[in-house]
Design a protein around this motif. Structure first.
Motif, PDB file in Angstrom:
ATOM      1  N   MET A  44      40.558  30.122  30.615  1.00 11.14           N
ATOM      2  CA  MET A  44      41.015  30.843  29.429  1.00 11.14           C
ATOM      3  C   MET A  44      39.924  31.051  28.391  1.00 11.14           C
ATOM      4  O   MET A  44      40.203  31.435  27.256  1.00 11.14           O
ATOM      5  CB  MET A  44      42.206  30.111  28.801  1.00 11.14           C
ATOM      6  N   THR A  45      38.673  30.779  28.765  1.00 10.68           N
ATOM      7  CA  THR A  45      37.583  31.058  27.838  1.00 10.68           C
ATOM      8  C   THR A  45      37.404  32.572  27.704  1.00 10.68           C
ATOM      9  O   THR A  45      37.681  33.309  28.655  1.00 10.68           O
ATOM     10  CB  THR A  45      36.259  30.440  28.333  1.00 10.68           C
ATOM     11  N   PRO A  46      37.021  33.049  26.529  1.00 17.05           N
ATOM     12  CA  PRO A  46      36.602  32.296  25.333  1.00 17.05           C
ATOM     13  C   PRO A  46      37.739  31.910  24.393  1.00 17.05           C
ATOM     14  O   PRO A  46      37.486  31.303  23.358  1.00 17.05           O
ATOM     15  CB  PRO A  46      35.664  33.286  24.646  1.00 17.05           C
ATOM     16  N   THR A  47      38.983  32.263  24.741  1.00 18.11           N
ATOM     17  CA  THR A  47      40.102  31.958  23.848  1.00 18.11           C
ATOM     18  C   THR A  47      40.281  30.456  23.682  1.00 18.11           C
ATOM     19  O   THR A  47      40.364  29.944  22.562  1.00 18.11           O
ATOM     20  CB  THR A  47      41.402  32.585  24.382  1.00 18.11           C
ATOM     21  N   TYR A  48      40.352  29.744  24.815  1.00 23.76           N
ATOM     22  CA  TYR A  48      40.451  28.281  24.812  1.00 23.76           C
ATOM     23  C   TYR A  48      39.513  27.740  25.879  1.00 23.76           C
ATOM     24  O   TYR A  48      39.555  28.198  27.022  1.00 23.76           O
ATOM     25  CB  TYR A  48      41.886  27.820  25.104  1.00 23.76           C
ATOM     26  N   LEU A 120      39.205  39.036  26.459  1.00 23.21           N
ATOM     27  CA  LEU A 120      38.551  38.818  27.750  1.00 23.21           C
ATOM     28  C   LEU A 120      37.114  38.320  27.602  1.00 23.21           C
ATOM     29  O   LEU A 120      36.371  38.776  26.724  1.00 23.21           O
ATOM     30  CB  LEU A 120      38.539  40.110  28.558  1.00 23.21           C
ATOM     31  N   LYS A 121      36.722  37.428  28.483  1.00 23.43           N
ATOM     32  CA  LYS A 121      35.336  36.979  28.511  1.00 23.43           C
ATOM     33  C   LYS A 121      34.465  38.093  29.075  1.00 23.43           C
ATOM     34  O   LYS A 121      34.704  38.602  30.169  1.00 23.43           O
ATOM     35  CB  LYS A 121      35.190  35.726  29.365  1.00 23.43           C
ATOM     36  N   GLY A 122      33.475  38.494  28.299  1.00 26.39           N
ATOM     37  CA  GLY A 122      32.574  39.553  28.726  1.00 26.39           C
ATOM     38  C   GLY A 122      33.226  40.917  28.810  1.00 26.39           C
ATOM     39  O   GLY A 122      32.624  41.853  29.327  1.00 26.39           O
ATOM     40  N   ALA A 125      37.838  43.056  32.764  1.00 30.34           N
ATOM     41  CA  ALA A 125      39.269  43.002  33.052  1.00 30.34           C
ATOM     42  C   ALA A 125      39.564  42.698  34.514  1.00 30.34           C
ATOM     43  O   ALA A 125      40.592  42.106  34.840  1.00 30.34           O
ATOM     44  CB  ALA A 125      39.936  44.321  32.668  1.00 30.34           C
ATOM     45  N   GLY A 126      38.664  43.107  35.400  1.00 29.71           N
ATOM     46  CA  GLY A 126      38.948  42.969  36.821  1.00 29.71           C
ATOM     47  C   GLY A 126      38.450  41.694  37.457  1.00 29.71           C
ATOM     48  O   GLY A 126      38.932  41.296  38.514  1.00 29.71           O
ATOM     49  N   GLY A 127      37.461  41.065  36.849  1.00 30.23           N
ATOM     50  CA  GLY A 127      36.937  39.831  37.413  1.00 30.23           C
ATOM     51  C   GLY A 127      35.575  39.980  38.058  1.00 30.23           C
ATOM     52  O   GLY A 127      35.023  39.017  38.553  1.00 30.23           O
ATOM     53  N   GLY A 128      35.039  41.188  38.071  1.00 32.33           N
ATOM     54  CA  GLY A 128      33.696  41.374  38.611  1.00 32.33           C
ATOM     55  C   GLY A 128      33.685  41.839  40.057  1.00 32.33           C
ATOM     56  O   GLY A 128      34.727  42.017  40.697  1.00 32.33           O
ATOM     57  N   ARG A 150      38.468  36.284  33.718  1.00 33.19           N
ATOM     58  CA  ARG A 150      38.927  36.844  34.982  1.00 33.19           C
ATOM     59  C   ARG A 150      38.018  36.492  36.159  1.00 33.19           C
ATOM     60  O   ARG A 150      38.456  36.495  37.308  1.00 33.19           O
ATOM     61  CB  ARG A 150      39.063  38.373  34.867  1.00 33.19           C
ATOM     62  N   ALA A 151      36.747  36.203  35.880  1.00 34.76           N
ATOM     63  CA  ALA A 151      35.824  35.870  36.964  1.00 34.76           C
ATOM     64  C   ALA A 151      35.961  34.425  37.411  1.00 34.76           C
ATOM     65  O   ALA A 151      35.418  34.045  38.449  1.00 34.76           O
ATOM     66  CB  ALA A 151      34.382  36.128  36.516  1.00 34.76           C
ATOM     67  N   ASN A 152      36.711  33.616  36.644  1.00 40.07           N
ATOM     68  CA  ASN A 152      36.826  32.192  36.982  1.00 40.07           C
ATOM     69  C   ASN A 152      38.218  31.683  36.618  1.00 40.07           C
ATOM     70  O   ASN A 152      38.377  30.776  35.798  1.00 40.07           O
ATOM     71  CB  ASN A 152      35.756  31.395  36.240  1.00 40.07           C
ATOM     72  N   ALA A 153      39.231  32.303  37.190  1.00 43.32           N
ATOM     73  CA  ALA A 153      40.611  31.909  36.896  1.00 43.32           C
ATOM     74  C   ALA A 153      41.457  31.983  38.160  1.00 43.32           C
ATOM     75  O   ALA A 153      41.479  33.009  38.847  1.00 43.32           O
ATOM     76  CB  ALA A 153      41.204  32.809  35.814  1.00 43.32           C
ATOM     77  N   ARG A 154      42.137  30.897  38.450  1.00 46.86           N
ATOM     78  CA  ARG A 154      43.064  30.870  39.591  1.00 46.86           C
ATOM     79  C   ARG A 154      44.455  31.199  39.047  1.00 46.86           C
ATOM     80  O   ARG A 154      45.181  30.335  38.577  1.00 46.86           O
ATOM     81  CB  ARG A 154      43.032  29.490  40.249  1.00 46.86           C
ATOM     82  N   ASP A 155      44.791  32.458  39.101  1.00 52.58           N
ATOM     83  CA  ASP A 155      46.013  32.933  38.479  1.00 52.58           C
ATOM     84  C   ASP A 155      46.859  33.698  39.495  1.00 52.58           C
ATOM     85  O   ASP A 155      46.770  33.438  40.698  1.00 52.58           O
ATOM     86  CB  ASP A 155      45.685  33.781  37.240  1.00 52.58           C
ATOM     87  N   SER A 156      47.652  34.651  39.037  1.00 54.75           N
ATOM     88  CA  SER A 156      48.538  35.376  39.949  1.00 54.75           C
ATOM     89  C   SER A 156      47.786  36.058  41.084  1.00 54.75           C
ATOM     90  O   SER A 156      48.318  36.236  42.184  1.00 54.75           O
ATOM     91  CB  SER A 156      49.347  36.417  39.174  1.00 54.75           C
ATOM     92  N   ARG A 157      46.531  36.419  40.854  1.00 50.74           N
ATOM     93  CA  ARG A 157      45.741  37.101  41.891  1.00 50.74           C
ATOM     94  C   ARG A 157      45.450  36.202  43.088  1.00 50.74           C
ATOM     95  O   ARG A 157      45.152  36.700  44.181  1.00 50.74           O
ATOM     96  CB  ARG A 157      44.418  37.579  41.290  1.00 50.74           C
ATOM     97  N   ALA A 158      45.558  34.877  42.863  1.00 49.27           N
ATOM     98  CA  ALA A 158      45.215  33.930  43.930  1.00 49.27           C
ATOM     99  C   ALA A 158      46.339  33.737  44.940  1.00 49.27           C
ATOM    100  O   ALA A 158      46.130  33.107  45.982  1.00 49.27           O
ATOM    101  CB  ALA A 158      44.825  32.580  43.321  1.00 49.27           C
ATOM    102  N   PHE A 159      47.520  34.283  44.659  1.00 48.71           N
ATOM    103  CA  PHE A 159      48.671  34.040  45.538  1.00 48.71           C
ATOM    104  C   PHE A 159      49.359  35.365  45.915  1.00 48.71           C
ATOM    105  O   PHE A 159      50.578  35.519  45.740  1.00 48.71           O
ATOM    106  CB  PHE A 159      49.669  33.117  44.831  1.00 48.71           C
ATOM    107  N   PRO A 160      48.622  36.320  46.433  1.00 49.42           N
ATOM    108  CA  PRO A 160      49.197  37.651  46.682  1.00 49.42           C
ATOM    109  C   PRO A 160      50.309  37.658  47.717  1.00 49.42           C
ATOM    110  O   PRO A 160      51.167  38.552  47.704  1.00 49.42           O
ATOM    111  CB  PRO A 160      47.982  38.464  47.165  1.00 49.42           C
ATOM    112  N   ASP A 161      50.337  36.679  48.624  1.00 53.15           N
ATOM    113  CA  ASP A 161      51.344  36.667  49.685  1.00 53.15           C
ATOM    114  C   ASP A 161      52.624  35.935  49.299  1.00 53.15           C
ATOM    115  O   ASP A 161      53.551  35.844  50.107  1.00 53.15           O
ATOM    116  CB  ASP A 161      50.757  36.020  50.948  1.00 53.15           C
ATOM    117  N   ASP A 162      52.666  35.406  48.099  1.00 55.01           N
ATOM    118  CA  ASP A 162      53.852  34.682  47.635  1.00 55.01           C
ATOM    119  C   ASP A 162      54.422  35.419  46.420  1.00 55.01           C
ATOM    120  O   ASP A 162      54.020  35.199  45.289  1.00 55.01           O
ATOM    121  CB  ASP A 162      53.477  33.241  47.258  1.00 55.01           C
ATOM    122  N   ARG A 163      55.335  36.330  46.684  1.00 57.66           N
ATOM    123  CA  ARG A 163      55.974  37.148  45.649  1.00 57.66           C
ATOM    124  C   ARG A 163      54.934  37.818  44.752  1.00 57.66           C
ATOM    125  O   ARG A 163      55.037  37.837  43.528  1.00 57.66           O
ATOM    126  CB  ARG A 163      56.935  36.300  44.813  1.00 57.66           C
TER     127      ARG A 163
END
Length: 226
Positions: A44-48, A120-122, A125-128, A150-163
């Motif tokens: 969540m950088t640079p926000t937190y 967003l950091k840098g 929006a897409g993560g690079g 976005r370049a260093n976050a394990r979020d919804s993009r990490a689980f595309p096959d689960d809903r």
């Protein structure tokens, strides 16, 4: 003296009860409605950033909105029971896609409209490079969550096959608040309640002392023999 003792006694009860109500009420509200956590990742950088302490309002997923930063628990995905912090990008019924444009000009779209994300950091929006695009329809009762880094976050993009990577609203534990006004008010209430309670105890002791003095026997008058 008896009148003074009674007044002190009444004051002791009123002040003491007010202190208890204020202090215990503040503690109860803080326990039931607010929470605190320490950020442990860079998602969540640079926000937190790691080590930052955040406060959150305990709320259900149905009450959060796009743009809110939330804490949730998803042990089946992350492998631990702790809280994870991410930002809400899409709610039930939304179509979230990435990305329009390229590089720093890339934007995530929600229902076909590009959204501004100054957090967003840098500005990425897409993560690079190498991060796949996505086009997701968020099911009702679920949320699409992304990190600000976005370049260093394990979020919804990490689980595309689960809903499509979405998270259930029931997994949400709270919404982060950047306002310290509520915690400050609650802290003040707790401290003031403790002081009033102690003041009430002091007034009660004073009332007891005054009453004892008022009941003290009168010493007999001694006369010298004529």
């Amino acid at each position: 003296m008896s009148g003074t003792g009674r007044r002190l006694g009444v004051a002791a009860v009123v002040v003491g009860l007010l202190g208890l109500v204020l202090g215990l009420g503040g503690l109860a509200y803080a326990r039931l409605e607010l929470g605190g956590a320490v950020v442990s990742s860079e998602s969540m950088t640079p926000t937190y950033g790691p080590g930052d302490r955040i406060f959150y309002e305990r709320t259900g997923g149905g009450e959060v909105r796009r743009g809110d930063v939330v804490l949730f628990s998803a042990p089946e995905r992350y492998g631990f029971d702790g809280l994870v912090v991410k930002r809400v990008i899409g709610v039930g019924g939304d179509r979230v896609a990435c990305c329009t444009g390229a590089g720093a000009a890339a934007r995530v779209t929600v229902n076909g409209k590009a959204i501004e994300e100054p957090y967003l950091k840098g500005g990425e929006a897409g993560g690079g490079a190498g991060v796949p695009d996505y086009d997701v329809r968020v099911p009702e009762g679920r949320l699409f969550l992304l990190g600000d880094n976005r370049a260093n976050a394990r979020d919804s993009r990490a689980f595309p096959d689960d809903r499509n990577g979405t998270f259930a609203e029931s997994e949400i534990r709270g919404r982060v608040t950047d306002s310290y006004a509520v915690p400050a008010v609650i802290g003040t209430a707790i401290v003031l309640g403790a002081l009033l309670t102690l003041t009430g105890v002091g007034l009660g002791i004073a009332a007891r002392v005054v009453r004892k003095r008022g009941r003290a026997p009168i010493a007999p008058e001694w006369r010298l023999p004529g």
